[in-house]
Design a protein around this motif. Structure first.
Motif, PDB file in Angstrom:
ATOM      1  N   CYS A 176       0.767  -1.031  -0.080  1.00 50.65           N
ATOM      2  CA  CYS A 176       0.226  -0.169  -0.140  1.00 50.65           C
ATOM      3  C   CYS A 176       0.919   1.238  -0.179  1.00 50.65           C
ATOM      4  N   VAL A 177       0.868   1.889  -1.021  1.00 52.30           N
ATOM      5  CA  VAL A 177       1.566   3.396  -1.075  1.00 52.30           C
ATOM      6  C   VAL A 177       0.617   4.579  -1.034  1.00 52.30           C
ATOM      7  N   ILE A 178       0.853   5.384   0.195  1.00 50.63           N
ATOM      8  CA  ILE A 178      -0.053   6.556   0.541  1.00 50.63           C
ATOM      9  C   ILE A 178       0.857   7.792   0.374  1.00 50.63           C
ATOM     10  N   ASP A 179       0.031   8.494  -0.741  1.00 46.81           N
ATOM     11  CA  ASP A 179       0.361   9.906  -0.973  1.00 46.81           C
ATOM     12  C   ASP A 179       1.774  10.290  -1.398  1.00 46.81           C
ATOM     13  N   GLN A 180       2.263   9.677  -2.230  1.00 41.73           N
ATOM     14  CA  GLN A 180       3.802   9.729  -2.677  1.00 41.73           C
ATOM     15  C   GLN A 180       3.774   9.590  -4.160  1.00 41.73           C
ATOM     16  N   SER A 181       4.986  10.455  -4.647  1.00 41.83           N
ATOM     17  CA  SER A 181       5.435  10.554  -6.140  1.00 41.83           C
ATOM     18  C   SER A 181       6.605   9.694  -6.368  1.00 41.83           C
ATOM     19  N   PRO A 182       6.750   9.063  -7.358  1.00 37.71           N
ATOM     20  CA  PRO A 182       8.120   8.077  -7.490  1.00 37.71           C
ATOM     21  C   PRO A 182       9.316   9.242  -7.730  1.00 37.71           C
ATOM     22  N   LYS A 183       8.895  10.246  -7.980  1.00 34.44           N
ATOM     23  CA  LYS A 183      10.044  11.384  -8.100  1.00 34.44           C
ATOM     24  C   LYS A 183       9.743  12.815  -7.532  1.00 34.44           C
ATOM     25  N   LEU A 184      10.313  13.045  -6.623  1.00 31.61           N
ATOM     26  CA  LEU A 184       9.809  14.586  -5.959  1.00 31.61           C
ATOM     27  C   LEU A 184      10.218  15.733  -6.565  1.00 31.61           C
ATOM     28  N   VAL A 185      11.184  15.904  -7.297  1.00 29.47           N
ATOM     29  CA  VAL A 185      11.682  17.019  -7.884  1.00 29.47           C
ATOM     30  C   VAL A 185      11.244  17.120  -9.410  1.00 29.47           C
ATOM     31  N   THR A 186      10.623  18.227  -9.728  1.00 30.17           N
ATOM     32  CA  THR A 186       9.968  18.681 -10.935  1.00 30.17           C
ATOM     33  C   THR A 186      11.073  18.767 -11.959  1.00 30.17           C
ATOM     34  N   ASP A 187      10.793  18.591 -13.312  1.00 35.38           N
ATOM     35  CA  ASP A 187      11.670  19.266 -14.142  1.00 35.38           C
ATOM     36  C   ASP A 187      10.867  19.555 -15.516  1.00 35.38           C
TER      37      ASP A 187
END
Length: 249
Positions: A117-128
């Motif tokens: 179960c994955v709660i509220d997370q992106s696989p990459k935090l920094v955007t580009d």
């Protein structure tokens, strides 16, 4: 509180309760095992719950490694599974805990897991230019470095601002009037040793787990807040599309 020794000699702490099939809970950055307390009554009659404090968290001072990273946290998970002889367990990861879980899967696969179960997370935090669904949908390298600088200056307040000045207007409003919840959070953050936390954070913002999504071979529940401070629905939809056996709540 139970303890076990990781393979580098660090003593790690956890709570174990209940009986039945095992579930491992991995908490978020700057948090502790206590965050899972509201789930205990419903789960302990049917499951054996393992709630570790990630190293550097939960008020436990480090003796071996003063600058841990997410790779080390994932190795700690593997050490915990070995120590308690756990197989075919479910793992719940919130925020940093989800990143730790993905690092574990990159390093060890899903053979010992039954569900995640994955709660509220992106696989990459920094955007580009190629990735717009990290933190806030607008958290580029410059903004990431500015936060690290703020963490070095006033750790507790920088963490609170990271949470408050996101996508949830209610969080911003209550932070600016310094409600009792924010006051309590500030006091708890001020008890932490900042340097291990900052070291872990640097590894989190450097990580990219998009390549791990196809490696997830077990049933996956994605749990995202409709009023998340950090992520939009597009982040949840990305994971739903890229994990083979996933459902979204």
């Amino acid at each position: 509180m139970e303890t076990f020794i990781a393979d580098d000699g660090e003593q790690l702490h956890l709570r174990i309760s209940g009986s039945g099939s095992p579930i491992l809970f991995l908490h978020g950055w700057t948090s502790s095992h206590t965050v899972w307390r509201p789930l205990l009554d419903g789960l302990t009659p049917h499951h054996r719950l393992f709630r570790p404090d990630a190293r550097g968290h939960g008020g436990h001072h480090l003796n071996v490694m003063q600058a841990p990273d997410v790779v080390r946290l994932a190795r700690d998970v593997d050490n915990l599974l070995d120590h308690y002889g756990l197989e075919k367990l479910a793992v719940v990861g919130h925020s940093m805990g989800a990143l730790t879980l993905w690092q574990y899967i990159r390093d060890h696969g899903c053979e010992r897991l039954s569900h995640i179960c994955v709660i509220d997370q992106s696989p990459k935090l920094v955007t580009d230019a190629t990735w717009a669904i990290g933190i806030y949908g607008d958290f580029d390298a410059a903004r990431s470095q500015a936060l690290i600088d703020d963490l070095e200056t006033d750790f507790a307040e920088a963490v609170l601002r990271l949470i408050a000045y996101g996508l949830n207007d209610r969080s911003r409003e209550t932070y600016e009037r310094n409600s009792s919840g924010w006051q309590d959070s500030r006091k708890n953050l001020q008890k932490l040793d900042p340097q291990p936390q900052i070291s872990i954070w640097k590894s989190l913002v450097a990580a990219d787990y998009r390549d791990v999504m196809p490696l997830i071979k077990v049933p996956t529940l994605l749990s995202f807040g409709a009023q998340s401070n950090f992520y939009t629905a597009a982040t949840a939809q990305y994971l739903l599309t890229h994990i083979a056996n996933a459902r979204l709540s």
